[in-house]
Design an enzyme around this catalytic site. Structure first.
Site, PDB file in Angstrom:
ATOM      1  N   LYS A  99       0.824  -1.210   0.000  1.00 55.06           N
ATOM      2  CA  LYS A  99       0.000   0.000   0.000  1.00 55.06           C
ATOM      3  C   LYS A  99       0.862   1.266   0.000  1.00 55.06           C
ATOM      4  CE  LYS A  99      -2.492  -1.326   3.707  1.00 55.06           C
ATOM      5  NZ  LYS A  99      -3.457  -1.169   4.819  1.00 55.06           N
ATOM      6  N   LYS A 107       2.816   2.082   2.512  1.00 53.89           N
ATOM      7  CA  LYS A 107       2.733   2.606   3.876  1.00 53.89           C
ATOM      8  C   LYS A 107       3.802   1.909   4.740  1.00 53.89           C
ATOM      9  CE  LYS A 107      -1.223   3.790   6.771  1.00 53.89           C
ATOM     10  NZ  LYS A 107      -2.613   3.578   7.098  1.00 53.89           N
TER      11      LYS A 107
HETATM   12  N1  CTP Z   1      -9.891   5.978  12.804  1.00 54.99           N
HETATM   13  C1  CTP Z   1     -10.894   6.693  13.480  1.00 54.99           C
HETATM   14  N2  CTP Z   1     -10.589   7.907  14.039  1.00 54.99           N
HETATM   15  C2  CTP Z   1      -9.336   8.406  13.920  1.00 54.99           C
HETATM   16  C3  CTP Z   1      -8.322   7.677  13.249  1.00 54.99           C
HETATM   17  C4  CTP Z   1      -8.640   6.462  12.692  1.00 54.99           C
HETATM   18  O1  CTP Z   1     -12.044   6.243  13.590  1.00 54.99           O
HETATM   19  N3  CTP Z   1      -9.097   9.598  14.443  1.00 54.99           N
HETATM   20  C5  CTP Z   1     -10.238   4.700  12.173  1.00 54.99           C
HETATM   21  C6  CTP Z   1     -10.069   4.747  10.666  1.00 54.99           C
HETATM   22  O2  CTP Z   1     -11.214   5.355  10.070  1.00 54.99           O
HETATM   23  C7  CTP Z   1      -9.925   3.281  10.309  1.00 54.99           C
HETATM   24  C8  CTP Z   1      -9.210   2.720  11.554  1.00 54.99           C
HETATM   25  O3  CTP Z   1      -9.336   3.690  12.586  1.00 54.99           O
HETATM   26  O4  CTP Z   1     -11.196   2.665  10.172  1.00 54.99           O
HETATM   27  C9  CTP Z   1      -7.752   2.416  11.299  1.00 54.99           C
HETATM   28  O5  CTP Z   1      -7.202   3.571  10.761  1.00 54.99           O
HETATM   29  P1  CTP Z   1      -5.640   3.805  10.597  1.00 54.99           P
HETATM   30  O6  CTP Z   1      -5.394   4.270   9.192  1.00 54.99           O
HETATM   31  O7  CTP Z   1      -4.858   2.668  11.070  1.00 54.99           O
HETATM   32  O8  CTP Z   1      -5.442   5.022  11.618  1.00 54.99           O
HETATM   33  P2  CTP Z   1      -5.040   6.501  11.325  1.00 54.99           P
HETATM   34  O9  CTP Z   1      -4.833   7.168  12.634  1.00 54.99           O
HETATM   35  O10 CTP Z   1      -6.025   7.136  10.386  1.00 54.99           O
HETATM   36  O11 CTP Z   1      -3.626   6.296  10.609  1.00 54.99           O
HETATM   37  P3  CTP Z   1      -2.978   7.027   9.346  1.00 54.99           P
HETATM   38  O12 CTP Z   1      -2.757   8.441   9.738  1.00 54.99           O
HETATM   39  O13 CTP Z   1      -1.696   6.263   9.111  1.00 54.99           O
HETATM   40  O14 CTP Z   1      -3.955   6.871   8.199  1.00 54.99           O
END
Ligand code: CTP
Length: 154
Positions: free
Chosen positions: A44, A46
């Site tokens: 991905k 990432k």
């Molecule tokens: N999620 C959420 N609220 C946040 C951050 C994440 O509800 N503030 C949810 C995302 O919508 C997803 C899940 O947690 O369904 C996993 O998201 P992930 O991408 O691992 O977390 P993020 O904090 O968004 O990480 P990144 O910044 O790397 O995208």
């Protein structure tokens, strides 16, 4: 028995993740979290700070989570829904509409994200303060998890 499944990287586990799990667990009886493996994240584009085993260990320790499985490829979701007899497939609303095709197999829901927090936000904020971008070591306890895929009996 109503089982819910969700997918994600869950790096630098934070309160946005906890609140998502809390709301997901409240939708039914059992919450399964599929954590993206490092290899899948590489596909991905990432790179997580914590390794898959470390992220899985942290997610598994959250009281709302009943079982952790690895997410290794895009196509596994439909198979997982059948394999684990899933009633609700759920993601944060940053994924809204992306998985609607799964609604032929189970309910598909998108929950509001918690505002103003993300793993990327934490990384950027720490980087601004001069913290190292990558973990110095993944540790030597990577194999200390006992069969993380089979904690269904928790
Ligand atoms: N999620 C959420 N609220 C946040 C951050 C994440 O509800 N503030 C949810 C995302 O919508 C997803 C899940 O947690 O369904 C996993 O998201 P992930 O991408 O691992 O977390 P993020 O904090 O968004 O990480 P990144 O910044 O790397 O995208």
């Amino acid at each position: 028995m109503k089982t819910i499944i969700t997918y994600g990287t869950f790096d630098l586990f934070h309160y946005g993740h906890v609140r998502l799990f809390k709301r997901l667990k409240a939708l039914g009886d059992k919450l399964i979290v599929a954590v993206s493996t490092d290899e899948f994240n590489a596909l991905k584009g990432k790179a997580a700070f914590f390794s898959y085993l470390q992220r899985a260990e942290i997610v598994e320790a959250c009281k709302y989570v009943d079982m952790v499985v690895p997410e290794t490829h895009w196509q596994q979701k439909a198979k997982d829904i059948c394999k684990y007899d899933i009633s609700i497939f759920a993601m944060g609303d940053d994924w809204k509409g992306e998985f609607d095709e799964l609604s032929i197999l189970c309910d598909v829901v998108y929950l509001d994200r918690t505002g103003e927090i993300s793993s990327t936000e934490i990384k950027n904020s720490l980087a601004d303060r001069g913290a190292p971008k990558n973990q110095l070591s993944n540790g030597t306890d990577g194999n200390s998890l006992d069969n993380i895929d089979n904690k269904a009996g928790k």
